[in-house]
Design a protein around this motif. Structure first.
Motif, PDB file in Angstrom:
ATOM      1  N   ASN A 113       4.194   3.548  -6.955  1.00  0.00           N
ATOM      2  CA  ASN A 113       3.054   2.914  -7.603  1.00  0.00           C
ATOM      3  C   ASN A 113       2.965   1.505  -7.022  1.00  0.00           C
ATOM      4  O   ASN A 113       3.789   0.649  -7.342  1.00  0.00           O
ATOM      5  CB  ASN A 113       3.258   2.881  -9.115  1.00  0.00           C
ATOM      6  N   SER A 162       0.850  -1.183   0.000  1.00  0.00           N
ATOM      7  CA  SER A 162       0.000   0.000   0.000  1.00  0.00           C
ATOM      8  C   SER A 162       0.887   1.235   0.000  1.00  0.00           C
ATOM      9  O   SER A 162       1.939   1.257   0.622  1.00  0.00           O
ATOM     10  CB  SER A 162      -0.963  -0.038   1.187  1.00  0.00           C
ATOM     11  N   VAL A 169       2.571   8.207  -3.260  1.00  0.00           N
ATOM     12  CA  VAL A 169       2.135   8.227  -4.661  1.00  0.00           C
ATOM     13  C   VAL A 169       2.567   9.533  -5.314  1.00  0.00           C
ATOM     14  O   VAL A 169       3.062   9.543  -6.449  1.00  0.00           O
ATOM     15  CB  VAL A 169       0.609   8.004  -4.772  1.00  0.00           C
ATOM     16  N   ASP A 170       2.412  10.641  -4.599  1.00  0.00           N
ATOM     17  CA  ASP A 170       2.834  11.941  -5.128  1.00  0.00           C
ATOM     18  C   ASP A 170       4.334  11.982  -5.409  1.00  0.00           C
ATOM     19  O   ASP A 170       4.782  12.710  -6.289  1.00  0.00           O
ATOM     20  CB  ASP A 170       2.472  13.066  -4.156  1.00  0.00           C
ATOM     21  N   GLY A 210       0.617   5.433   0.477  1.00  0.00           N
ATOM     22  CA  GLY A 210      -0.190   6.583   0.861  1.00  0.00           C
ATOM     23  C   GLY A 210      -0.109   7.687  -0.182  1.00  0.00           C
ATOM     24  O   GLY A 210       0.693   7.640  -1.122  1.00  0.00           O
ATOM     25  N   THR A 211      -0.937   8.684   0.006  1.00  0.00           N
ATOM     26  CA  THR A 211      -1.017   9.802  -0.942  1.00  0.00           C
ATOM     27  C   THR A 211       0.337  10.470  -1.149  1.00  0.00           C
ATOM     28  O   THR A 211       0.724  10.761  -2.284  1.00  0.00           O
ATOM     29  CB  THR A 211      -2.044  10.842  -0.452  1.00  0.00           C
ATOM     30  N   ARG A 212       1.057  10.707  -0.053  1.00  0.00           N
ATOM     31  CA  ARG A 212       2.375  11.358  -0.185  1.00  0.00           C
ATOM     32  C   ARG A 212       3.347  10.492  -0.967  1.00  0.00           C
ATOM     33  O   ARG A 212       4.122  11.004  -1.787  1.00  0.00           O
ATOM     34  CB  ARG A 212       2.934  11.693   1.188  1.00  0.00           C
ATOM     35  N   ARG A 269      -3.669  -1.184  -8.080  1.00  0.00           N
ATOM     36  CA  ARG A 269      -3.738   0.256  -8.316  1.00  0.00           C
ATOM     37  C   ARG A 269      -2.468   0.943  -7.803  1.00  0.00           C
ATOM     38  O   ARG A 269      -1.622   0.330  -7.178  1.00  0.00           O
ATOM     39  CB  ARG A 269      -4.950   0.833  -7.579  1.00  0.00           C
ATOM     40  N   LYS A 270      -2.390   2.245  -8.032  1.00  0.00           N
ATOM     41  CA  LYS A 270      -1.249   3.020  -7.540  1.00  0.00           C
ATOM     42  C   LYS A 270      -1.162   3.009  -6.027  1.00  0.00           C
ATOM     43  O   LYS A 270      -0.079   3.036  -5.462  1.00  0.00           O
ATOM     44  CB  LYS A 270      -1.340   4.481  -8.003  1.00  0.00           C
ATOM     45  N   ASP A 271      -2.313   2.969  -5.356  1.00  0.00           N
ATOM     46  CA  ASP A 271      -2.317   3.074  -3.905  1.00  0.00           C
ATOM     47  C   ASP A 271      -2.365   1.727  -3.180  1.00  0.00           C
ATOM     48  O   ASP A 271      -1.990   1.645  -2.014  1.00  0.00           O
ATOM     49  CB  ASP A 271      -3.469   3.955  -3.423  1.00  0.00           C
TER      50      ASP A 271
END
Length: 78
Positions: free
Chosen positions: A28, A17, A23-24, A19-21, A47-49
């Motif tokens: 991936n 998994s 992925v930013d 997190g948003t940070r 998925r990316k997350d």
């Protein structure tokens, strides 16, 4: 980025998994789980997350730990 290895009897699964940070920063989870699963004799995607894989050689997880960390770090430097 979190990496979880789960064993249930003879079946083993890998979950990644991000997190948003993460992925930013370029992580991936789908790509990471594929690369990490190869080290453990498996394959997967997602998925990316979040992503999952089945693995056939979970006993290789501990000996692959440094390589797994390098894969994750490389994904974050993009």
């Amino acid at each position: 980025v979190d990496v979880i290895l789960s064993r249930n009897g003879e079946k083993s699964s890998l979950i990644v998994s991000a997190g948003t940070r993460a992925v930013d920063r370029g992580a991936n989870a789908g790509a990471l789980v594929k690369e990490i699963a190869k080290l453990l004799g498996g394959n997967g995607g997602g998925r990316k997350d979040m992503a999952m894989a089945g693995v056939k050689e979970p006993e290789k997880f501990e000996q692959s730990r440094e390589q797994i960390l390098k894969v994750i770090q490389a994904s974050l430097s993009n």
